[in-house]
Design an enzyme around this catalytic site. Structure first.
Site, short mmCIF file in Angstrom:
data_model
loop_
_atom_site.label_atom_id
_atom_site.label_comp_id
_atom_site.label_asym_id
_atom_site.label_seq_id
_atom_site.Cartn_x
_atom_site.Cartn_y
_atom_site.Cartn_z
CB THR A 140 -0.92 0.04 1.25
OG1 THR A 140 -1.46 1.35 1.42
CG2 THR A 140 -0.14 -0.31 2.51
CB CYS A 161 -3.62 4.96 -4.58
SG CYS A 161 -4.78 3.93 -3.66
#
Length: 231
Positions: free
Chosen positions: A83, A197
């Site tokens: 992430t 992202c």
């Protein structure tokens, strides 16, 4: 071959992209029936997302540090935090483990530097676009200037990530919105745009635009494969 540690689930939609990329990378390098040696722990993203919204980064850091220790105990030689946003708590994770953390921003910045990119646009969650844990690392450690969308565009990017991409929803109108924002970043002088992202690459691919895109998931995974095979 070293064991690649993966701390995933944020969200699982993008974690499966990591798993595929790691295995495809090893197979491409070694051929035959080869696949990556992986030790993975996947957290419940609902807990993390709640702490994000509450701004309780200390508790989120503790939760992920505990999970990272589980990855280390499973035999990982180094760790990927799958992430971008939760690299905000990377220092807490690094303090809790004895194996190296392969930072996603470093993996991305190394490729940018190789390609001669000195000014780059950044898309991601509001946390990633607005706070310094990611942007400052690129600027201070690699000399790369970072441009982010304006406030309304940041809100759109953030909303689409959480309301759609993390839920597995792919929307053509949202893709068009992202492509418009990418065009605006180029107008601000960005030579390329970071898909900062891990879910964004599920929506926007290089074929959709003539602006060079840097997919952090792919770059992170590629760097991990190289490390696992060449250590």
């Amino acid at each position: 071959m070293q064991v690649i540690g993966v701390l995933g689930g944020m969200s699982w939609e993008s974690t499966q992209s990591y798993y595929r990329a790691l295995n495809e990378g090893v197979k491409q390098a070694l051929g035959g029936f080869h696949s990556a040696r992986i030790a993975m722990v996947s957290v419940d993203f609902a807990e993390i997302e709640t702490l994000q919204q509450q701004g309780d980064w200390d508790k989120a850091g503790t939760l992920l540090a505990d999970a990272a220790q589980s990855v280390e105990r499973a035999g990982a030689d180094f760790l990927l935090l799958a992430t971008n946003t939760m690299h905000k708590v990377a220092p807490a994770i690094e303090q809790a483990i004895s194996i190296p953390l392969l930072h996603i921003a470093d993996a991305t910045a190394e490729r940018l530097r190789q390609d001669g990119i000195t000014r780059v646009g950044l898309l991601g969650t509001r946390f990633t676009m607005e706070q310094d844990f990611y942007k400052a690392r690129l600027q201070e450690n690699f000399g790369i200037d970072v441009v982010v969308p304006d406030d309304a565009e940041r809100e759109s990017v953030h909303r689409i990530i959480f309301d759609e991409l993390c839920q597995g929803v792919i929307n053509d109108d949202s893709r068009k919105r992202y492509l418009d924002i990418i065009g605006n970043l180029r107008a601000q002088g960005a030579q390329a745009v970071i898909l900062g992202c891990t879910e964004i690459a599920l929506l926007v691919e290089q074929a959709h635009t003539d602006v060079t895109l840097y997919d952090t998931t792919a770059l992170h995974a590629s760097t991990a494969v190289a490390r696992a095979l060449n250590a």
